[in-house]
Motif scaffolding. Structure first.
Motif, PDB file in Angstrom:
ATOM      1  N   ALA A 142       0.809  -1.223   0.000  1.00 46.14           N
ATOM      2  CA  ALA A 142       0.000   0.000   0.000  1.00 46.14           C
ATOM      3  C   ALA A 142       0.841   1.272   0.000  1.00 46.14           C
ATOM      4  O   ALA A 142       0.294   2.376   0.101  1.00 46.14           O
ATOM      5  CB  ALA A 142      -0.920   0.005   1.228  1.00 46.14           C
ATOM      6  N   LEU A 143       2.160   1.141  -0.129  1.00 41.89           N
ATOM      7  CA  LEU A 143       3.050   2.293  -0.021  1.00 41.89           C
ATOM      8  C   LEU A 143       3.383   2.869  -1.394  1.00 41.89           C
ATOM      9  O   LEU A 143       3.380   2.161  -2.400  1.00 41.89           O
ATOM     10  CB  LEU A 143       4.344   1.889   0.691  1.00 41.89           C
ATOM     11  CG  LEU A 143       4.172   1.283   2.090  1.00 41.89           C
ATOM     12  CD1 LEU A 143       5.532   0.875   2.646  1.00 41.89           C
ATOM     13  CD2 LEU A 143       3.475   2.258   3.028  1.00 41.89           C
ATOM     14  N   ASP A 144       3.716   4.165  -1.426  1.00 37.99           N
ATOM     15  CA  ASP A 144       4.156   4.776  -2.678  1.00 37.99           C
ATOM     16  C   ASP A 144       5.552   4.265  -3.041  1.00 37.99           C
ATOM     17  O   ASP A 144       6.256   3.669  -2.219  1.00 37.99           O
ATOM     18  CB  ASP A 144       4.157   6.303  -2.552  1.00 37.99           C
ATOM     19  CG  ASP A 144       5.179   6.798  -1.548  1.00 37.99           C
ATOM     20  OD1 ASP A 144       6.369   6.933  -1.916  1.00 37.99           O
ATOM     21  OD2 ASP A 144       4.810   7.032  -0.381  1.00 37.99           O
ATOM     22  N   ALA A 145       5.962   4.508  -4.271  1.00 39.29           N
ATOM     23  CA  ALA A 145       7.190   3.913  -4.797  1.00 39.29           C
ATOM     24  C   ALA A 145       8.429   4.326  -4.006  1.00 39.29           C
ATOM     25  O   ALA A 145       9.298   3.487  -3.707  1.00 39.29           O
ATOM     26  CB  ALA A 145       7.358   4.293  -6.270  1.00 39.29           C
ATOM     27  N   PHE A 146       8.552   5.607  -3.653  1.00 36.37           N
ATOM     28  CA  PHE A 146       9.738   6.054  -2.928  1.00 36.37           C
ATOM     29  C   PHE A 146       9.798   5.434  -1.533  1.00 36.37           C
ATOM     30  O   PHE A 146      10.846   4.980  -1.084  1.00 36.37           O
ATOM     31  CB  PHE A 146       9.751   7.586  -2.826  1.00 36.37           C
ATOM     32  CG  PHE A 146       9.975   8.275  -4.134  1.00 36.37           C
ATOM     33  CD1 PHE A 146      11.096   8.003  -4.908  1.00 36.37           C
ATOM     34  CD2 PHE A 146       9.063   9.193  -4.609  1.00 36.37           C
ATOM     35  CE1 PHE A 146      11.306   8.634  -6.127  1.00 36.37           C
ATOM     36  CE2 PHE A 146       9.254   9.836  -5.830  1.00 36.37           C
ATOM     37  CZ  PHE A 146      10.381   9.551  -6.592  1.00 36.37           C
ATOM     38  N   THR A 147       8.656   5.432  -0.853  1.00 35.14           N
ATOM     39  CA  THR A 147       8.612   4.833   0.483  1.00 35.14           C
ATOM     40  C   THR A 147       8.891   3.342   0.414  1.00 35.14           C
ATOM     41  O   THR A 147       9.581   2.776   1.266  1.00 35.14           O
ATOM     42  CB  THR A 147       7.239   5.088   1.137  1.00 35.14           C
ATOM     43  OG1 THR A 147       6.987   6.496   1.175  1.00 35.14           O
ATOM     44  CG2 THR A 147       7.196   4.526   2.547  1.00 35.14           C
ATOM     45  N   ARG A 148       8.388   2.708  -0.625  1.00 33.60           N
ATOM     46  CA  ARG A 148       8.599   1.269  -0.796  1.00 33.60           C
ATOM     47  C   ARG A 148      10.085   0.955  -0.958  1.00 33.60           C
ATOM     48  O   ARG A 148      10.597   0.001  -0.371  1.00 33.60           O
ATOM     49  CB  ARG A 148       7.807   0.795  -2.014  1.00 33.60           C
ATOM     50  CG  ARG A 148       7.661  -0.710  -2.126  1.00 33.60           C
ATOM     51  CD  ARG A 148       6.565  -1.049  -3.113  1.00 33.60           C
ATOM     52  NE  ARG A 148       6.335  -2.485  -3.182  1.00 33.60           N
ATOM     53  CZ  ARG A 148       5.198  -3.029  -3.564  1.00 33.60           C
ATOM     54  NH1 ARG A 148       4.175  -2.266  -3.905  1.00 33.60           N
ATOM     55  NH2 ARG A 148       5.071  -4.344  -3.605  1.00 33.60           N
ATOM     56  N   ASP A 149      10.780   1.778  -1.745  1.00 30.08           N
ATOM     57  CA  ASP A 149      12.223   1.584  -1.909  1.00 30.08           C
ATOM     58  C   ASP A 149      12.947   1.714  -0.574  1.00 30.08           C
ATOM     59  O   ASP A 149      13.834   0.908  -0.253  1.00 30.08           O
ATOM     60  CB  ASP A 149      12.785   2.601  -2.898  1.00 30.08           C
ATOM     61  CG  ASP A 149      12.478   2.250  -4.345  1.00 30.08           C
ATOM     62  OD1 ASP A 149      12.010   1.126  -4.598  1.00 30.08           O
ATOM     63  OD2 ASP A 149      12.712   3.102  -5.222  1.00 30.08           O
ATOM     64  N   GLN A 150      12.575   2.719   0.204  1.00 29.09           N
ATOM     65  CA  GLN A 150      13.236   2.903   1.500  1.00 29.09           C
ATOM     66  C   GLN A 150      12.930   1.741   2.445  1.00 29.09           C
ATOM     67  O   GLN A 150      13.803   1.286   3.193  1.00 29.09           O
ATOM     68  CB  GLN A 150      12.792   4.221   2.138  1.00 29.09           C
ATOM     69  CG  GLN A 150      13.539   4.561   3.420  1.00 29.09           C
ATOM     70  CD  GLN A 150      15.038   4.679   3.193  1.00 29.09           C
ATOM     71  OE1 GLN A 150      15.482   5.475   2.383  1.00 29.09           O
ATOM     72  NE2 GLN A 150      15.812   3.860   3.904  1.00 29.09           N
ATOM     73  N   MET A 151      11.693   1.252   2.409  1.00 25.32           N
ATOM     74  CA  MET A 151      11.324   0.133   3.260  1.00 25.32           C
ATOM     75  C   MET A 151      12.094  -1.131   2.882  1.00 25.32           C
ATOM     76  O   MET A 151      12.467  -1.923   3.755  1.00 25.32           O
ATOM     77  CB  MET A 151       9.819  -0.127   3.178  1.00 25.32           C
ATOM     78  CG  MET A 151       8.968   0.958   3.831  1.00 25.32           C
ATOM     79  SD  MET A 151       9.220   1.069   5.606  1.00 25.32           S
ATOM     80  CE  MET A 151       8.541  -0.481   6.154  1.00 25.32           C
TER      81      MET A 151
END
Length: 278
Positions: A181-190
């Motif tokens: 459910a996360l946006d692409a930038f947040t997903r990369d950081q996660m």
């Protein structure tokens, strides 16, 4: 790999040691008002302790069902799950589970949401609080201990959920599309945060995702499941050095793994490339 059935079995314990997680001929059939639905069919897989395994497949192929049966939260129709050689017949305790939604309690602070795990298990309060603070700091949430969920971004909330799952130091971590459910930038950081946590703590991880690049980036092995009924089509070993930086996605090796997996889903008909001839 199991030479007799390489499509069905993943990494085995080293030097003949028993696998941490072993799934043997596991099937699940759901009773419905119409015809029974076979969600999983004869799934076999093993995971060595400390291995990161991603499971990918089309929606409805039984990925989440498989995770729930490993946790002992759902009975199988046939077959067995073994943890360290012991058959799972009831919910297991040495496990952390992270879902797509962080499922935080709105009226509890960040720290107290993590400490729910300690309260439920009757763990010592002082030790648990120190560990919770350490976990939060390790995912960049130092200073947010007293914030409430509505004050946190989606990525921050999911970090809290991961810390909660790790508080009791389980050997096995089950993650069901935690970044979906996360946006692409947040997903990369996660992805980077999870890799760092995993390298530090070396848990056995079963990670469900619909993202092929995410699976390749994080995993030692990627398990590919067929459309329902879910079977294991193949297990792909990811031989990329760790730690992996975001830039690894630009490498020829990474692109090769991604292409291999996308080609599988094209062959299944799960992905239909309009640029290709009918």
């Amino acid at each position: 790999m199991n030479a007799a059935a390489p499509w069905a079995t993943g990494p085995e314990g080293s030097a003949g040691a028993p696998a941490h997680v072993e799934i043997r001929d596991l099937s699940k059939v759901y009773a419905t008002t119409g015809r029974p639905v076979r969600a999983l069919d004869q799934v076999s897989l093993s995971a060595e302790r400390g291995t990161f395994i991603s499971i990918i497949g089309p929606s409805g192929c039984g990925k989440s069902t498989l995770l729930m049966m490993v946790a002992g939260l759902l009975p199988s129709s046939s077959g067995a799950v073994l943890i360290d050689g012991q058959e799972v017949k009831r919910p297991i305790t040495d496990v952390g589970i992270v879902f797509q939604s962080p499922v935080l309690l709105d009226w509890r602070s960040t720290l107290k949401n993590v400490l729910i795990q300690a309260e439920a298990r009757g763990l010592e309060k002082t030790v648990s609080e120190a560990r919770a603070r350490d976990l939060l700091a390790s995912v960049g949430l130092a200073g947010f201990e007293d914030r409430y969920p509505f004050e946190l971004s989606g990525g921050m909330q999911q970090r809290v959920a991961i810390c909660r799952a790790l508080l009791h130091d389980p050997t096995l971590l089950l993650m069901d599309e935690p970044f979906g459910a996360l946006d692409a930038f947040t997903r990369d950081q996660m992805m980077l945060d999870l890799q760092r946590l995993w390298l530090r703590r070396q848990k056995t991880v079963l990670f469900i995702t619909h993202s092929v690049p995410e699976a390749v980036f994080l995993s030692d092995y990627v398990v590919v499941m067929t459309p329902r009924p879910g079977r294991i089509d193949r297990v792909l070993k990811i031989d990329l050095p760790r730690p992996r930086a975001i830039g690894v996605r630009e490498s020829r090796e990474f692109a090769g793994y991604v292409k291999t997996l996308f080609d599988v889903f094209l062959a299944f008909g799960v992905i239909k490339d309009s640029a290709l001839p009918e």
